[in-house]
Structures are given as structure tokens and as C-alpha cells.
Design an enzyme around this catalytic site. Sequence first.
Site, mmCIF file in Angstrom:
data_model
loop_
_atom_site.group_PDB
_atom_site.id
_atom_site.type_symbol
_atom_site.label_atom_id
_atom_site.label_comp_id
_atom_site.label_asym_id
_atom_site.label_seq_id
_atom_site.Cartn_x
_atom_site.Cartn_y
_atom_site.Cartn_z
ATOM 1 N N HIS A 1 0.773 -1.101 -0.031
ATOM 2 C CA HIS A 1 -0.015 -0.306 -0.016
ATOM 3 C C HIS A 1 0.802 1.308 0.139
ATOM 4 O O HIS A 1 0.623 2.472 -0.668
ATOM 5 C CB HIS A 1 -1.020 -0.053 1.244
ATOM 6 N N GLY B 1 -3.370 -1.715 -6.633
ATOM 7 C CA GLY B 1 -2.088 -2.736 -6.739
ATOM 8 C C GLY B 1 -2.511 -3.713 -7.898
ATOM 9 O O GLY B 1 -3.612 -4.275 -8.121
#
Length: 286
Positions: free
Chosen positions: A37, A149
Amino acid sequence: MQIAKSREELSLITQQWNAEKLEWAFVPTMGALHNGHLTLVHEALKHFPRVVVSVFVNPTQFDRADDLSNYPRQPEKDAALLREVGAHALFLPSVDVMYPDGTDKDRMPDLAGLDTKYEGAARPGHFEGVVQIVRRLVEAVYPKAMFMGQKDAQQVAVLKRAALQEFWPLEIHAVATVRESSGLAMSSRNSQLSQEGLTKAATISRVLAKAEKEWKSGKTPRKIEKNGQETLLSAGFKPEYFDFIDATTFDPLPDLPSAQQGIEKPLIVTVAWLEGVRLIDNWPLY
Ligand code: PAF
């Protein structure tokens, strides 16, 4: 870093940026932040002067109540990590803020079947919940771009398609999967594995890397898929899928060697269970 718990608090922050002519990017998360993250935040900061991160465990994308209740929650730690990495605002809404009229599923854009394959088939309603919350978050944050992602490749494909369908004025950037030095893809779920499990879980990336070599040497998808499944099984995993697909449509690749495919974005996707944890990974071949 400013923290907003309501749409109104958030809009006071973004109105100020707007007045200063500063553009902002958005990183949506469910918290329990790890380096994967934080890399998304780093990437967003390279391209935009302001970055908003949301931390919200979205109930409508979970198909199992126990998965939702076991999902790790650590908002104070997340806020400290985000402050350290230089995020400008954290949006930390409650379920009531995001779903004031309850959690019934909203109208869905046409996702061309992307939402019913693989993760959609394994977790019915999952992508509907993801599209529902991302629509609401995007409407609240109103960013210029969103950073996500590549590890959740199907989520990226679904959201790119939804953004087009809904005319969200939004660039979606997919950032390469961040891995531990062992090769294990970083995931909040890794914290549910034992020490031994963590070591063993790195096998998945080794099997994916081997599959890429086989693909490059001219072997065809079905043979490599079979090898991959067998290796995972004999290493103690319960493989759910190990497939060569087209990353745009999530359709399986035909059983032809790479030179004869003509697919722009071939991808290997896999899910394997270890110690009761569902591990997901993928390997771009482009
Ligand atoms: O990838 C995630 O963490 C979630 O699916 C997202 C995009 C934050 C929506 O809840």
C-alpha cells in the site's frame, strides 16, 4: 496529514486544494497497511502534489461473514504509517457514512462478464461490492487519478471497465505487485499465516516464475497450468486455479505457444490455499 471521517470534512480539505490549484490522487484501501500500500502512496506522490488515502473495510465486498469479522483493523497504526510516508489526507469513514441507506447492492454498470469469472465466480457479489464502494469513494474524494495494486489484477480490470462505463473522469494506474525478498506477494492476509506458512507461501511466486520460463521456451498454457497445479499440490497447497488468461477480458488463452498468441496482455493468475488462508497472485507476461 489531515483526517476526515465524513464527506463534508473531506470536501473542506479538497476544496482548499482546488482553490490552490493542486490536483490530487487517490489510493483506496481496506487498511492493515503494508509496504504494498505504501508503495502505491509513493507512486501517487511522484505524480501528484496531493494524495488522499481511504481506509474502509467494505462490508458489501465480503461473501463470508467470518472473513469480514476476521479482517485485520488497525486504524491508528495505519494513520501513523500514512503520516510517515507523506500522504496529505486520510479518509476514514464509518459504515453509516458510506452506506447511509443500508448496504443493498446498487445498480451495476455492464462489466462484460468480467465480474463473474475467477474471483467473481469464487466470491459471488464481490466485484459488485467493490464497484459500489469505489463509485461512492470516487464521488466523495473526486480525484484526478486512482492508484491500485496489480496484485488484484481482476479488480483493476473491473474498475477500468466500470470507469469507462460510468464516465468517471479518472485515470487508473496499476502499480506492480510488491514482494517480500522471498518473492511472496505482500498482502494483509499474510499476517494470518504461521512462520512456516510464510516461508512456504513463497513457493507460489517460484511456480509463477517457472511458468513464465516454460512459456518463453515454447510450452503451451494447458501443460504449464497442469505442472503449476501439481507443484502447488505437492508442496502442500490447495490450488484453486492456475491459469493463463488475457488480462483485459480474463478469458483463457488458447492452447498455443506464446509466439502464436497475438494477445497484448497475457497474464498468469492463481489462487492457492495454505493454512486456511486464500492466497492470490498473478504474473504479467507483458
Ligand atoms: O483492494 C482493496 O483493498 C479494496 O477492494 C478496495 C479497492 C479498497 C475497495 O474496497
